[in-house]
Enzyme design. Structure first.
Site, PDB file in Angstrom:
ATOM      1  N   GLY A 188       0.778  -1.234   0.000  1.00 16.68           N
ATOM      2  CA  GLY A 188       0.000   0.000   0.000  1.00 16.68           C
ATOM      3  C   GLY A 188       0.812   1.288   0.000  1.00 16.68           C
ATOM      4  CB  SER A 189       4.242   2.257  -1.007  1.00 15.20           C
ATOM      5  OG  SER A 189       4.345   1.901  -2.369  1.00 15.20           O
ATOM      6  CE  LYS A 244     -12.551 -15.726 -13.271  1.00 12.87           C
ATOM      7  NZ  LYS A 244     -13.159 -16.255 -14.472  1.00 12.87           N
ATOM      8  CG  MET A 256      -1.313  -7.725  -6.992  1.00 12.97           C
ATOM      9  SD  MET A 256      -0.686  -6.510  -8.182  1.00 12.97           S
ATOM     10  CE  MET A 256       0.446  -7.544  -9.077  1.00 12.97           C
ATOM     11  NE  ARG A 257      -8.376 -11.388  -5.819  1.00 17.52           N
ATOM     12  CZ  ARG A 257      -8.614 -12.699  -5.845  1.00 17.52           C
ATOM     13  NH1 ARG A 257      -9.353 -13.215  -6.796  1.00 17.52           N
ATOM     14  NH2 ARG A 257      -8.149 -13.483  -4.912  1.00 17.52           N
ATOM     15  CG  HIS A 277       1.304  -1.608 -15.348  1.00 16.16           C
ATOM     16  ND1 HIS A 277       0.941  -2.848 -14.881  1.00 16.16           N
ATOM     17  CD2 HIS A 277       2.347  -1.811 -16.201  1.00 16.16           C
ATOM     18  CE1 HIS A 277       1.715  -3.773 -15.434  1.00 16.16           C
ATOM     19  NE2 HIS A 277       2.571  -3.166 -16.240  1.00 16.16           N
TER      20      HIS A 277
HETATM   21  C1  GAR Z   1       3.118  -0.996  -7.588  1.00  9.58           C
HETATM   22  O1  GAR Z   1       4.421  -0.926  -8.117  1.00  9.58           O
HETATM   23  C2  GAR Z   1       2.097  -1.048  -8.682  1.00  9.58           C
HETATM   24  O2  GAR Z   1       2.462  -0.318  -9.815  1.00  9.58           O
HETATM   25  C3  GAR Z   1       2.051  -2.514  -8.971  1.00  9.58           C
HETATM   26  O3  GAR Z   1       2.122  -3.127  -7.713  1.00  9.58           O
HETATM   27  C4  GAR Z   1       2.879  -2.304  -6.840  1.00  9.58           C
HETATM   28  C5  GAR Z   1       2.071  -2.093  -5.582  1.00  9.58           C
HETATM   29  O4  GAR Z   1       2.827  -1.460  -4.608  1.00  9.58           O
HETATM   30  N1  GAR Z   1       0.866  -2.873  -9.683  1.00  9.58           N
HETATM   31  C6  GAR Z   1       0.822  -3.815 -10.611  1.00  9.58           C
HETATM   32  O5  GAR Z   1       1.780  -4.487 -10.938  1.00  9.58           O
HETATM   33  C7  GAR Z   1      -0.542  -4.009 -11.247  1.00  9.58           C
HETATM   34  N2  GAR Z   1      -0.436  -4.799 -12.421  1.00  9.58           N
HETATM   35  P1  GAR Z   1       2.135  -0.771  -3.361  1.00  9.58           P
HETATM   36  O6  GAR Z   1       1.260  -1.823  -2.696  1.00  9.58           O
HETATM   37  O7  GAR Z   1       3.294  -0.385  -2.474  1.00  9.58           O
HETATM   38  O8  GAR Z   1       1.345   0.422  -3.824  1.00  9.58           O
END
Ligand code: GAR
Length: 202
Positions: free
Chosen positions: A12-13, A65, A92-93, A111
């Site tokens: 969740g950053s 999904k 991630m779904r 992304h």
């Molecule tokens: C982030 O880098 C985001 O871009 C990626 O997951 C990470 C989540 O980090 N998302 C994907 O790959 C979606 N396909 P976070 O939980 O620290 O925000």
């Protein structure tokens, strides 16, 4: 003021960067709820600490999904909290048509690559393996495809010879934390106009 719901599966950053932007009045939004498909995801803990309603939604039996009962519950929570937009922050779904139609051009994703390069999982590893010299991050509207929706903003990040997947992802995340709140503010201001694949900032 934008009533924003955030969906995430991990640490969740990006969500934190959104919370910080709201606190610092760089983002004119109210975070109405945070939803995760992972019961012990740190994003839920961040929400609780910030006083934001936090929910775990069981999305089984599917692994990749959001469909069926899980999708139903998410829609119910969004309605209950009066969300008028949804930010995916490391969710991630794959989001399916029912939710997309309910929030057409109101669901945004971040992304970790310069789309359309490297869609899907662990895009920073894909970038390293491919040997590109620049990569970055993309904020886009969510459509029925995987990471295919109209692009709102992109930021470029260099790839260094010394990079490991971890160092590259960390450098991309620094840019994500700037790009995402900024793009959400454009949405909050009602400035984003979608024409076909193109997004204009009026
Ligand atoms: C982030 O880098 C985001 O871009 C990626 O997951 C990470 C989540 O980090 N998302 C994907 O790959 C979606 N396909 P976070 O939980 O620290 O925000």
């Amino acid at each position: 003021m934008l009533a924003l719901a955030v969906l995430g599966s991990g640490k969740g950053s990006n969500f934190q960067s959104i919370l910080d932007a709201v606190r610092d009045k760089r983002l004119d939004a109210r975070i109405v709820c945070t939803i995760s498909d992972v019961a012990d995801a740190f994003i839920l803990e961040r929400a609780r600490r910030a006083g934001v309603p936090a929910y775990h939604v069981d999305c089984s039996p599917w692994k990749t999904k959001l469909e069926g009962m899980g999708e139903e519950r998410v829609l119910e929570l969004l309605r209950e909290h009066g969300a008028d937009a949804v930010a995916l922050a490391g969710f991630m779904r794959i989001v399916k048509p029912r939710l997309i139609e309910a929030y057409r051009n109101r669901i945004v994703n971040i992304h970790p690559s310069l789309l359309p390069a490297f869609p899907g999982l662990r895009a920073w590893e894909q970038a390293l393996a491919y040997g590109v010299h620049v990569t970055g991050c993309t904020v886009h509207f969510v459509d029925e495809g995987t990471d295919t929706g109209p692009i709102i903003a992109q930021r470029v990040v260099p790839v260094f010879d010394s990079d490991t997947p971890e160092t590259l992802h960390a450098r991309i995340q620094e840019q994500e934390h700037l790009a995402y709140p900024e793009a959400l503010q454009w949405l909050a201001e009602g400035r984003l106009r979608v024409e076909g694949r193109r997004v204009f900032r009026d």
